[in-house]
Design a protein around this motif. Structure first.
Motif, PDB file in Angstrom:
ATOM      1  N   THR A   1      -8.689  -2.075   4.719  1.00  0.00           N
ATOM      2  CA  THR A   1      -7.377  -1.532   5.096  1.00  0.00           C
ATOM      3  C   THR A   1      -7.398  -1.188   6.579  1.00  0.00           C
TER       4      THR A   1
ATOM      5  N   ARG B   1       3.290   1.979  -2.024  1.00  0.00           N
ATOM      6  CA  ARG B   1       3.417   2.483  -3.396  1.00  0.00           C
ATOM      7  C   ARG B   1       2.129   3.155  -3.855  1.00  0.00           C
ATOM      8  N   ILE B   2       1.014   2.635  -3.389  1.00  0.00           N
ATOM      9  CA  ILE B   2      -0.267   3.260  -3.737  1.00  0.00           C
ATOM     10  C   ILE B   2      -0.320   4.670  -3.137  1.00  0.00           C
TER      11      ILE B   2
ATOM     12  N   VAL C   1     -12.807   4.264   0.748  1.00  0.00           N
ATOM     13  CA  VAL C   1     -12.849   3.028  -0.041  1.00  0.00           C
ATOM     14  C   VAL C   1     -11.858   2.015   0.544  1.00  0.00           C
ATOM     15  N   PHE C   2     -10.646   2.507   0.854  1.00  0.00           N
ATOM     16  CA  PHE C   2      -9.637   1.614   1.446  1.00  0.00           C
ATOM     17  C   PHE C   2     -10.155   1.025   2.759  1.00  0.00           C
TER      18      PHE C   2
ATOM     19  N   LYS D   1       1.829   6.913  -5.192  1.00  0.00           N
ATOM     20  CA  LYS D   1       1.223   7.206  -6.497  1.00  0.00           C
ATOM     21  C   LYS D   1       0.073   8.196  -6.354  1.00  0.00           C
ATOM     22  N   MET D   2      -0.674   8.067  -5.268  1.00  0.00           N
ATOM     23  CA  MET D   2      -1.755   9.037  -5.017  1.00  0.00           C
ATOM     24  C   MET D   2      -1.160  10.432  -4.863  1.00  0.00           C
TER      25      MET D   2
ATOM     26  N   TYR E   1     -11.359   8.149  -1.301  1.00  0.00           N
ATOM     27  CA  TYR E   1     -10.556   6.955  -1.607  1.00  0.00           C
ATOM     28  C   TYR E   1     -10.060   6.294  -0.324  1.00  0.00           C
TER      29      TYR E   1
ATOM     30  N   MET F   1       0.828  -1.209   0.000  1.00  0.00           N
ATOM     31  CA  MET F   1       0.000   0.000   0.000  1.00  0.00           C
ATOM     32  C   MET F   1       0.867   1.267   0.000  1.00  0.00           C
TER      33      MET F   1
ATOM     34  N   GLY G   1       0.245  11.666  -8.142  1.00  0.00           N
ATOM     35  CA  GLY G   1      -0.821  11.813  -9.138  1.00  0.00           C
ATOM     36  C   GLY G   1      -1.456  13.187  -9.099  1.00  0.00           C
TER      37      GLY G   1
END
Lengths: 247, 387
Positions: free
Chosen positions: B304, B3-4, B298-299, B7-8, B295, B1, B11
Motif C-alpha cells: 500500500t 471501504r476497508i 501489514v498494508f 470498515k476498520m 494492520y 481501500m 468495526g
C-alpha cells in the motif's frame, strides 16, 4: 508420504543465468543501531532461491531469518550487498515503485495471521487485489473462489473471530496468493497452530503456492514441516551455515 | 481501500462512538455558546429593531444603552420638532411597571407608551386584536411571550396549569385597571420581561409616580440629508443625545460588550470546547490508529502506498468529524427550536456560525489525522514479522 512423493516428482527450474533466479542475494549485510549497541543481523549472506522452489530458512531465534526475508521482500534495505528479485534489484528502485512492486509480485503469510478483525474472510483475502486497484466487488468475488480452494467454502462472510486458528491461517494463505504473486514469503506460518492443523496449512500452501513461476520462502522453527521443503537453509549468527537439499 | 478504512473504523465500535461523542460535545459547545451569545447581543437592541419607522432616537445625553432610562421633560419634544431636517418626532415612554396577578404576585413588565395620534413604536405583528384598539379606554396590548408566560392567569388550584392571557382579560397595572385588547409578537429583549403597549398619555397615568416621563423621542429624518447629519444637528440644537437607529444599536451592543464579562465567559467556554474536543478526539483517534498500527504495517508490507494510507486515515478522520459535527449541530438546532418558544435567550444559528464551528471541527480532525498519518508513515513495515 504422498506429499513427499509429490515434491520429489516436481521439477525445479535451475537457472543458467543468475537473472533467472527468483531470489539472488550476494553479500548481504544488515546492522541495527550504532556504536557499542550495534547489532549485526546479517553478515554477508548469499542466497539463491529458484522458481518453483520451496526454501525454508531455519535457525535459532535472533539468527537473522526475519531480517533476511525482510530484505528479500524489499521491506528493509540492506547495508551492503545486492539482492535481486526475478532479476530486479529492489533497492535501486524509487520508494514508490518498490512499494508497487511488492504489492504486485510478493505475497505474505505472517505468524500472527494479521487478519483485520472487522473484515470478513473474503474481504481480508481480497486486500492485495484492492491494493492493486481491483474494485471491491470483483476482488471479494475472486478471493471467495480462492477461499473455497483452501477449504473455506461457505466461510467467506465469517469474521476472523469466528474462525479457528487453522482457518484464519488458511485465509492468510488465500490472501498471500490471491493476486498471483511471483514470490511468497511466510514467517512462521505454523507456529501458532497444532500439528495436524499446521500440516494441513502447509499442504494447502504447497499445493496452491508452488509452481514453476513462483517461489516460496518460509521462515520456521517448526521441524514438523521441514519435510515440505525442497531445500533448507540453516542460519546462525547472521549467516547461512549450510543448505540442505531435501528432495 | 477506502471501504476497508471505513470498515476498520466501524468495526471498532467503542472507539468509533467515543470519537463521535467527543466531536459531538465539542460541536455543541462551539455552536451553542456563540449562538447564544449572538442571540443575547441581538436581544440588547431588539426593541430598536422592533420600532422600525423612525430612524433617529433622541434621548438624555447620559443614556448609554436602550434599557438605560433617563426621562426628559415633555417640552424637549417640541425643541426636537423644530430642528431642520426633522420630518416628524413623536414621544415614547419606556419604563418598568408592576403588574399584580390574581394570586397576588407581582411581575415587573416593560411598559411602552406610544404616541397617542400615530401609535408609532407599536408592535409590527399583531396576533390578536388591532393596534388601533389602543384607543379604547384603559386598553393595553401584551406581547405573546408575556401573555403565555409570566402574565398568564395563575392556576386556580394546585396541579392545574396557568391560563394564557387573552383579549378581554383585565390586568392590574400599578393599581390601575388595564384591559387587554390585543396580543402582539415582539422580539425578545435582554431583560426578558413581558412587554405592555399602551398610549403615551395612558402610560403617564399608569406610571404617575414619575416626574419626567419622556424616555425617548422618535424622529423620522427627511430624506434629503444623511440621517447622521440630522442627528448631530439635533444634538447641537438641543444638547440631547441623538443617534440613528443603527448607531443606537451599536451603542447598546458596545455597552454590553465593554461593561460586562459576557464575551470572556462565553469565549472561555468556546475555547474549552475546542480544547476538550481536540484533546478527546485527538487522543481517541490516535489510540484507534495505535490499535490498528499492526494492520497499517501489514498494508505497508503488502504494497500500500503512503498516499493510500494517508487517504485512508484522512477519510476515517473526516467521516467521524462529519458525523460528530452533524449530530452536534442537529442537537443544537433542536435546542434552538425548543428555546425559541421560551422567554430566555435562544440560539442564533447563522450560516457564519455553522461555517466557523465546522471549520474548527475540521481543524480538530485534521490535526488528529496528521498526527496519526505521521505515526503510520514512520512505521517500519518489517514489524509485521515480529510475532
Amino acid at each position: 508420504m504422498e506429499q513427499q512423493q509429490e515434491v520429489a516428482t516436481r521439477p525445479i527450474m535451475t537457472p543458467n543465468d543468475p537473472k533467472d533466479a527468483a531470489v539472488l542475494c550476494r553479500g548481504i549485510t544488515k546492522s541495527y543501531g550504532s556504536g557499542e549497541t550495534q547489532v549485526k543481523a546479517l553478515r554477508g549472506v548469499d542466497l539463491e532461491v529458484r522458481p518453483g522452489e520451496l526454501l525454508m530458512l531455519v535457525g535459532p531465534s535472533g539468527c537473522g531469518k526475519t531480517t533476511l526475508i525482510s530484505v528479500v521482500a524489499g521491506i528493509l534495505d540492506q547495508d551492503e550487498g545486492e539482492c535481486l528479485l526475478f532479476g530486479q534489484n529492489l533497492s535501486l528502485l524509487p520508494q514508490h515503485e518498490r512499494v508497487r512492486y511488492r504489492g504486485e509480485h510478493i505475497g505474505f503469510v505472517f505468524q500472527a495471521f494479521n487478519l483485520i478483525p472487522s473484515l470478513t474472510a473474503a474481504e481480508n483475502a481480497a486486500i492485495p487485489l484492492l491494493i492493486n486497484g481491483i474494485p471491491m466487488d470483483e476482488a471479494v468475488q475472486k478471493a471467495a473462489l480462492l477461499l473455497a480452494s483452501v477449504g473455506l467454502e461457505g466461510r467467506e462472510h465469517a469474521l476472523p473471530s469466528q474462525l479457528s486458528g487453522g482457518q484464519q491461517q488458511r485465509v492468510a494463505v488465500a490472501r498471500a496468493l490471491v493476486h498471483s504473486p511471483r514470490l511468497v514469503v511466510c514467517d512462521e506460518p505454523t507456529s501458532a497452530l497444532d500439528q495436524v492443523t499446521g500440516i494441513r496449512v502447509m499442504e494447502g500452501l504447497k499445493k496452491l503456492a508452488v509452481n514453476n513461476d513462483r517461489a516460496l520462502v518460509i521462515v520456521t522453527h517448526d521441524a514438523r514441516i521441514f519435510s515440505f521443503a525442497d531445500r533448507i537453509a540453516h542460519m546462525n549468527d547472521g549467516a547461512i551455515e549450510r543448505i540442505e537439499n531435501n528432495l | 481501500m477506502n471501504r476497508i478504512a471505513l470498515k476498520m473504523l466501524f468495526g471498532d465500535r467503542g472507539k468509533y462512538l467515543g470519537i463521535i461523542t467527543g466531536i459531538t460535545l465539542a460541536s455543541i459547545l462551539m455552536i451553542q455558546q456563540p449562538g447564544m451569545l449572538v442571540s443575547i447581543f441581538t436581544m440588547t437592541y431588539s426593541f430598536i429593531t422592533d420600532v422600525s419607522l423612525p430612524n433617529i432616537w433622541v434621548m438624555d445625553a447620559k443614556v448609554q444603552q436602550i434599557d438605560d432610562s433617563k426621562p426628559l421633560l415633555d417640552t424637549q419634544l417640541y425643541r426636537v420638532r423644530g430642528v431642520r431636517g426633522v420630518e416628524w418626532a413623536v414621544p415614547l415612554y419606556k419604563g418598568s411597571q408592576k403588574v399584580r396577578l390574581s394570586n397576588g404576585e407581582t411581575v415587573m413588565s416593560n411598559l411602552l407608551g406610544l404616541d397617542d395620534a400615530t401609535l408609532i413604536g407599536g408592535p409590527a405583528v399583531m396576533i390578536k386584536g388591532k393596534l388601533s384598539d389602543l384607543r379604547i379606554p384603559d386598553s393595553v396590548i401584551v406581547d405573546e411571550a408575556g401573555a403565555n408566560g409570566r402574565l398568564a392567569k395563575p392556576a386556580a388550584a394546585p396541579g392545574e396549569h396557568a391560563t394564557p392571557l387573552k383579549v378581554g382579560d383585565v390586568l392590574e397595572l400599578n393599581e390601575k385597571r388595564a384591559l387587554v385588547v390585543g396580543i402582539a409578537r415582539a422580539q425578545k429583549t435582554f431583560q426578558s420581561q413581558p412587554i405592555i403597549y399602551t398610549t403615551y398619555t395612558r402610560a403617564k397615568v399608569y406610571a404617575n409616580s414619575e416626574r419626567k416621563m419622556l424616555t425617548y423621542i422618535l424622529v423620522k429624518a427627511k430624506d434629503n440629508e444623511p440621517r447622521e447629519t440630522i442627528a448631530r444637528r439635533i444634538t447641537q440644537n438641543t444638547r440631547l443625545a441623538a443617534w440613528t437607529a443603527e448607531e443606537f444599536k451599536k451603542k447598546s451592543l458596545n455597552y454590553m460588550i465593554y461593561n460586562t464579562s459576557i464575551i470572556i465567559n462565553f469565549g472561555f467556554v468556546v475555547l474549552v470546547g475546542f480544547v476538550i474536543g481536540a484533546a478527546v478526539t485527538g487522543q481517541m483517534f490516535y489510540n484507534f490508529t495505535l490499535d490498528n498500527l499492526r494492520y497499517f504495517a501489514v498494508f505497508k508490507a503488502m504494497g500500500t502506498t503512503d498516499q493510500t494510507l494517508r487517504r485512508m486515515i484522512l477519510l476515517q478522520a473526516l467521516l467521524v468529524g462529519f458525523v460528530g459535527y452533524g449530530i452536534g449541530a442537529g442537537a443544537i438546532a433542536l435546542f434552538a427550536m425548543i428555546m425559541g418558544n421560551s422567554n430566555g435567550p435562544s440560539v442564533n444559528l447563522s450560516w457564519q456560525l455553522l461555517l466557523t464551528s465546522g471549520c474548527a471541527i475540521l481543524l480538530i480532525v485534521l490535526m488528529s489525522a496528521l498526527v496519526c498519518i505521521r505515526k503510520v508513515l514512520k512505521l517500519e513495515a518489517a514489524v509485521v514479522f515480529k510475532g
